[in-house]
Design an enzyme around this catalytic site. Structure first.
Site, short mmCIF file in Angstrom:
data_model
loop_
_atom_site.label_atom_id
_atom_site.label_comp_id
_atom_site.label_asym_id
_atom_site.label_seq_id
_atom_site.Cartn_x
_atom_site.Cartn_y
_atom_site.Cartn_z
N CYS A 172 0.82 -1.20 0.00
CA CYS A 172 0.00 0.00 0.00
C CYS A 172 0.86 1.26 0.00
O CYS A 172 0.36 2.36 -0.19
CB CYS A 172 -0.94 0.00 1.20
SG CYS A 172 -0.09 -0.11 2.78
N CYS A 193 -3.14 -5.00 4.21
CA CYS A 193 -2.91 -5.50 2.86
C CYS A 193 -3.09 -7.00 2.81
O CYS A 193 -3.68 -7.56 1.88
CB CYS A 193 -1.50 -5.12 2.39
SG CYS A 193 -1.39 -3.40 1.91
N CYS A 294 -30.18 -38.04 -13.47
CA CYS A 294 -30.39 -36.86 -14.30
C CYS A 294 -30.46 -35.58 -13.48
O CYS A 294 -30.50 -34.50 -14.05
CB CYS A 294 -31.65 -37.03 -15.15
SG CYS A 294 -33.16 -37.19 -14.20
N CYS A 334 -68.05 -13.92 -14.67
CA CYS A 334 -68.11 -12.46 -14.52
C CYS A 334 -66.84 -11.77 -14.98
O CYS A 334 -66.71 -10.55 -14.88
CB CYS A 334 -68.42 -12.08 -13.08
SG CYS A 334 -67.10 -12.47 -11.94
N CYS A 344 -55.54 -25.96 -4.64
CA CYS A 344 -56.68 -26.71 -5.12
C CYS A 344 -57.21 -26.12 -6.43
O CYS A 344 -57.14 -24.92 -6.66
CB CYS A 344 -57.77 -26.68 -4.07
SG CYS A 344 -59.30 -27.41 -4.61
N CYS A 349 -65.33 -18.10 -7.36
CA CYS A 349 -65.11 -16.69 -7.65
C CYS A 349 -65.60 -15.86 -6.48
O CYS A 349 -66.73 -16.00 -6.03
CB CYS A 349 -65.84 -16.30 -8.93
SG CYS A 349 -65.76 -14.53 -9.26
N HIS A 367 -67.34 -32.10 -12.02
CA HIS A 367 -66.07 -32.61 -11.50
C HIS A 367 -66.28 -33.32 -10.19
O HIS A 367 -65.66 -34.33 -9.91
CB HIS A 367 -65.06 -31.48 -11.29
CG HIS A 367 -64.63 -30.81 -12.55
ND1 HIS A 367 -65.40 -29.88 -13.17
CD2 HIS A 367 -63.53 -30.97 -13.30
CE1 HIS A 367 -64.76 -29.46 -14.26
NE2 HIS A 367 -63.63 -30.12 -14.36
N CYS A 374 -60.76 -33.63 -16.22
CA CYS A 374 -59.82 -32.68 -16.79
C CYS A 374 -58.50 -33.29 -17.18
O CYS A 374 -57.69 -32.66 -17.83
CB CYS A 374 -59.56 -31.54 -15.81
SG CYS A 374 -60.81 -30.29 -15.99
#
Lengths: 542, 171
Positions: A172, A193, A294, A334, A344, A349, A367, A374
């Site tokens: 330094c 240093c 993997c 809506c 879930c 709504c 469902h 689905c």
């Protein structure tokens, strides 16, 4: 599956489940010609295991013929390798092991353990190479690595910290009253240093030497200069580079922020496992399960080939499918924007109270009653079967499965968040209901089951995509998938409950639903393995 | 920054041609190698310019080469960044287009703060004397060196050196 309805009613009934699974397996294993692959597989796995662990021969030889332990059976059906011997470590533990080895080896060297440590670090912690070099050229080695000074002129200088008045540090270039450090070589610099110099080198994990010659700074020197145990950081970096260099035997847990390392001693049979559609799933101390081959999270029922093909495809297609990652959807009724904040798929709504399914955006009512439709890809065009599917349709099929895969991945993440809050729930149970910690454990178990179920479900879509859709077994697989999907959604919904009182009241339901998810998962795995072993599911560039 | 200031003063006394008090061998040696080593502006000691002589007994002899030096704020903990003048140095460890130098002590890992600008110049000069064809930046020259085709090597280098826009302060 005519008996679908029954299972949903008697979800936790083990005998019923067993009956069903036996049924499936009869269906699957019946086919006339004996399956060569699966015979092969038993034989090969035996060989692999027996060479390593003699005492386990008996169990392995009898894998098919006589009843096996439930855990082995579960592992096999999952496509994971039973009795895989590995250990879970942290960098600290690996370092401590090295230290033990060094203490063990120290008599051979007749130099202080600290010096042996430097030698080991230089030889990338490879004992054999070090010992070989050591017997060949001891003194030369000590000098070459910098444990012994070549010129003996600096005998008057003692290594360590000294205090100097009006010291001129040539690094330094400042003249000051300061503490300095030097090794036997007499190259003396101010502590500031030296600290800067060492700080810069700690993360590299290499041996740190004097700034002007090749004499080594040992860990004690480093700690003395830095004023605290900085050498542990250096050792940590060194071990990290050791792990990186030995990536065949050591693998970092791929889960975010997990610091564990799995060490598999014998990797000679990894390729063989892959050929037989087995995957070497391992589990770190945090409970994260991943594939040693993997490096992905546990991907059963898919094997490594299906997984990598799927992931590659996902990367390729992601540009076309930028919509999949969106987290919000508009309410089908809506049109208010809804963000999914729980795992879930049964959505209500908050605006218009319309109940719908997050995946198909259809009314929820169907469902709930029948099965979870689905998950079936509806082949619109049933007439053109047999002929090769045109690219557009392939893409459509892929998009369909990828969307499902992705939905469950997002859900899994939300479930994981949910899991974070479970601790609070258990606490709340303890505080408000006077429930013991052990009694509250079922919540944590349920979350774990939910996660496992969802992960399996997720990867099953990759299997479904690559499976020959016209095959009967694929249809059975899809049925199994539906059952698991339904089971998972039910459990997920149950775990949304926040009031401790309700949770305790419905505790048996938690048990039932978790047990059912577990059973459905195993059934799906078994079926998936059959698809793979029979070659009905194989990677292709669709 | 006091380190660079000190270096600057040291360089001035060591390299000044009329200075009488540099009678030790080291200083002489530096004078044999370095013809110019100066900050571009004395108000900013982080940017330097240098010129070194081509070592005798090499195709570089009787040529001089310019270098740009940039000292990072962390100097001397971190090494200076040094380039030859672009398109001036045909050498197997120098990128001819950019002038970038491949030398271990100029990399963070091998640099130590005990080096300074003068010793670094000397290291680069030694690199001119002893090229390392095993880690080349200029593959063509390295290949000729490897097959040890001395006449092709000299010819190619002379062609480059005579055509290059390097300072023509040859003596």
């Amino acid at each position: 599956m005519a008996s679908d309805e029954e299972y949903s009613e008697a979800e936790s009934d083990d005998s019923l489940y067993n009956y069903e699974s036996r049924n499936t397996s009869v269906d699957l294993i019946c086919p006339k010609n004996p399956n060569l692959t699966s015979d092969d597989s038993e034989f090969d796995i035996d060989e692999v295991d027996s060479s390593d662990y003699d005492e386990e021969d008996d169990i392995d030889n009898s894998l098919l013929a006589t009843p096996v332990s439930p855990s082995t059976k579960k592992a096999l059906s999952e496509g994971s390798v039973p009795n895989l011997k590995y250990e879970c470590l942290t960098t600290k533990e690996i370092y401590e092991k090295m230290l033990k080895r060094i203490n063990h080896l120290q008599p051979v060297f007749s130099i202080p353990p600290d010096d042996v440590l430097v030698l080991m670090q230089h030889y990338d912690w490879n004992e054999e190479r070090l010992l070989e070099a050591w017997t060949e050229k001891m003194d030369e080695l000590l000098q070459q690595i910098g444990l012994k000074s070549a010129e003996v002129n600096g005998s008057s200088d003692v290594r360590g910290i000294k205090h100097r008045n009006d010291f001129m540090c040539i690094i330094c270039c400042e003249e000051k009253n300061t503490d300095t450090f030097s090794l036997e070589c007499g190259h003396e610099y101010c502590l500031d240093c030296y600290r800067h110099y060492i700080q810069d080198k700690l993360h590299e994990g290499n041996i740190i030497t004097c700034m002007d010659c090749s004499l080594v700074l040992k860990n004690v020197d480093i700690d003395q200069i830095m004023g605290h145990a900085s050498s542990t950081k250096l050792m940590n970096s060194s071990i990290k580079s050791f792990v990186q260099k030995h990536h065949r035997n050591y693998k970092w847990c791929p889960y975010a922020d997990c610091k564990h390392i799995i060490h598999l001693k014998d990797t000679s049979s990894l390729a063989e496992y892959g050929r037989l559609h087995y995957s070497p799933f391992v589990k770190c101390s945090e409970g994260h399960r991943f594939c040693f081959s993997c490096g992905f999270e546990i991907h059963a029922p898919a094997d490594c080939n299906i997984t990598s093909a799927w992931v590659k495809k996902a990367k390729k297609e992601s540009e076309n499918l930028n919509w999949v990652l969106s987290h919000t959807k508009e309410c089908p009724k809506c049109s208010v924007s809804i963000e999914k904040n729980g795992g879930c798929n049964h959505m209500v709504c908050s605006n218009c109270k319309y109940q719908f399914c997050w995946i198909c955006e259809g009314d929820w009512a169907p469902h709930g009653k029948s099965f979870y439709e689905c998950t079936i890809y509806k082949n619109d065009d049933t007439k053109s079967k047999g002929a090769q599917e045109d690219p557009g349709k392939q893409l459509k099929k892929y998009t369909f499965y990828y969307r499902l895969f992705n939905e469950h991945e997002v859900s899994a993440k939300l479930d994981w968040k949910l899991g974070q809050t479970v601790g609070h729930k258990v606490k709340a149970l303890q505080d408000r209901m006077g429930v013991s910690w052990i009694e509250g454990l079922f919540l944590i178990e349920s979350i774990k089951t939910l996660n496992e179920g969802r992960t399996a479900l997720k990867w099953s879509f990759a299997v479904a995509f690559y499976s020959d859709a016209s095959h009967n077994l694929t249809k059975i697989f899809l049925d199994n998938q539906m059952l698991l999907a339904k089971a998972v959604e039910d459990l997920s919904e149950l775990l949304q409950i926040k009031e401790p009182e309700t949770i305790m009241k419905r505790k048996p339901e938690f048990y039932n639903k978790s047990g059912y998810v577990e059973n459905r998962r195993t059934a799906l795995m078994e079926c998936g393995r059959d698809l793979l072993c029979k070659g009905i599911c194989k990677p292709h560039d669709g | 920054m006091s380190r660079l200031l000190k270096e600057y003063k040291k360089i001035q006394t060591t390299l000044s041609p009329n200075s009488t008090h540099h009678n030790n061998n080291d200083d002489d040696e530096f004078n044999q190698i370095i013809t110019y080593l100066h900050p571009i502006s004395t108000s900013d000691l982080t940017h330097w310019q240098a010129q070194i002589k081509g070592p005798q007994g090499t195709p570089y002899a009787n040529h001089e080469f310019q270098l740009q030096i940039e000292c990072p704020p962390t100097y001397p903990i971190e090494p200076p960044i040094i380039h030859f003048q672009p398109l001036s140095m045909p050498h197997c460890n120098v990128n001819f287009q950019t002038g970038a130098i491949c030398l271990d002590i100029l990399e963070k890992q091998h640099w130590t703060p005990a080096w300074n600008l003068m010793t670094t110049m000397k290291a680069i000069w030694i690199l001119l004397k002893d090229p390392v064809p095993d880690s080349p930046l200029n593959v063509d020259i390295a290949n000729i060196l490897r097959v040890n085709d001395q006449s092709a090597y000299n010819g190619l280098l002379n062609y480059y050196l005579s055509a290059s826009p390097s300072p023509s302060t040859t003596k």
